[in-house]
Scaffold this active site. Structure first.
Site, PDB file in Angstrom:
ATOM      1  N   VAL B 105       0.876  -1.173   0.000  1.00 18.19           N
ATOM      2  CA  VAL B 105       0.000   0.000   0.000  1.00 18.19           C
ATOM      3  C   VAL B 105       0.909   1.217   0.000  1.00 18.19           C
ATOM      4  CG1 VAL B 105      -1.731   1.295   1.320  1.00 18.19           C
ATOM      5  CG2 VAL B 105      -1.842  -1.205   1.245  1.00 18.19           C
ATOM      6  N   CYS B 106       0.505   2.260  -0.743  1.00 11.35           N
ATOM      7  CA  CYS B 106       1.211   3.552  -0.693  1.00 11.35           C
ATOM      8  C   CYS B 106       2.666   3.367  -1.165  1.00 11.35           C
ATOM      9  CB  CYS B 106       1.102   4.086   0.733  1.00 11.35           C
ATOM     10  SG  CYS B 106       1.452   5.831   0.972  1.00 11.35           S
ATOM     11  N   THR B 107       3.609   4.001  -0.505  1.00 15.39           N
ATOM     12  CA  THR B 107       5.009   3.884  -0.927  1.00 15.39           C
ATOM     13  C   THR B 107       5.636   2.550  -0.532  1.00 15.39           C
ATOM     14  OG1 THR B 107       5.650   5.092   1.071  1.00 15.39           O
ATOM     15  CG2 THR B 107       5.464   6.369  -0.954  1.00 15.39           C
TER      16      THR B 107
END
Lengths: 232, 232
Positions: B105-107
């Protein structure tokens, strides 16, 4: 973060809570530059959610400063037990005398109501538990986030993110809330359309009520006991 | 939960992560009846997120069973440090040899890429960091949840909830995902329409890039260092 934050935001935690009710708002509030966010409990021992996520409190009830915002999460059996926890209810009452916003997510509104803090107010609740909130003499709102004067109460679990942004917009203005929404890339795209009882349809709703039967029966019993105490 | 769960789902945590990247999916996965959800770290000491939320791991890398799903959250400086953490990268590589789904998820996708696990794949990332993922030779997808064979990667922070439901639907079927969506009352209603760079508009996006400048510079440096290692 400074030593003297402009806002103190207090998130109450307790064993058996639904953690996203409070981790969602925590994530939102953590981006309010002028705020200190407290995870509050009776002591600093780890607190385990209904899902088995263990969180460390940051601040005890006794050492908590006067809060600008106080927020109570919901949950299942842990929430019912907390509705009868006099130390918790006393803490909520005391902080609510001066707090700017008195708030909850999900079934956290049952705890606020048990503390006598929703008498004469409209409030939200997880869809499966709305009728119990009504038994506590609260006018039930079905919006995602219900605002009635300084009570701001969210619907079930994931409503805590919408709720958090609403609280930030009230506290710090819309620009702050929009900045945080962009930072959190909150541009939701649920893969299905089953997020409310109306959308999910009767079959799924009945299945869920059936599987939650023991919890709902316990909720009814606790709510009736709490309602009797509130009348006294 | 049984002693022999049907699925082992492992969520990696690390200091400086953005906690909602992983608390969101944790909440979703915790309702998968056949699954055991692990919060994984090198040891069982408390892990503090970038926002100051402290979580206890449940399982160490060494004691972790073979996972069906492995998920890596993102964050800011903590994520950049983790991109160079050989113990973490080794663990991810080892689990990915047998995991059914390798996810972030995300970075968190920057960490998967640093472990060499996104070579030849499309993947998502927080909008502010997409260009760094591209430097690591990953084809960047801008969907909320990017699926490429057994890599499932979400966009920024709150995308973790959409991501979690997508993973559940792949692992256990749509009915399970819809049941969980209803339980979590995931019927989002953001109070503003500022959740993507396109919707938020140029002014807000430029402000955010400006205030994130030190982080973005550090991200570029770390990404270049990682890219050089991946070529070797």
């Amino acid at each position: 973060m400074t030593n003297q934050p402009k806002y103190n935001i207090g998130l109450v935690i307790y064993p058996g809570m639904t953690h996203l009710d409070i981790t969602g708002p925590h994530q939102v509030f953590s981006f309010v530059r002028e705020a200190r966010v407290h995870m509050l409990w009776k002591n600093l021992e780890p607190v385990t959610s209904a899902e088995g996520l263990t969180i460390l409190p940051t601040t005890t009830f006794n050492e908590c400063p006067q809060l600008d915002v106080i927020c109570v999460p919901g949950g299942g059996m842990g929430t019912l037990e907390t509705m009868a926890d006099s130390e918790m209810l006393e803490f909520l009452k005391q902080q609510s005398e001066t707090a700017k916003y008195i708030t909850s997510v999900c079934t956290g509104s049952l705890i606020l109501a048990a503390a006598g803090l929703l008498k004469g107010y409209r409030a939200g609740c997880h869809w499966l538990f709305r009728e119990y909130l009504a038994i506590l003499d609260v006018e039930v709102g079905t919006e995602r986030v219900v605002i009635d004067r300084n009570r701001i109460t969210g619907g079930g679990v994931t409503a805590g993110i919408d709720f958090g942004l609403v609280v930030v917009s009230q506290l710090c203005g819309e620009d702050s809330a929009k900045r945080i929404q962009l930072m959190l890339e909150y541009n939701p795209a649920p893969p299905f359309d089953a997020g409310s009882p109306e959308k999910a349809g009767k079959v799924l709703v009945e299945q869920m009520k059936e599987s939650a039967k023991p919890l709902l029966e316990a909720a009814l019993a606790q709510t009736k006991a709490t309602a009797a105490l509130l009348v006294e």
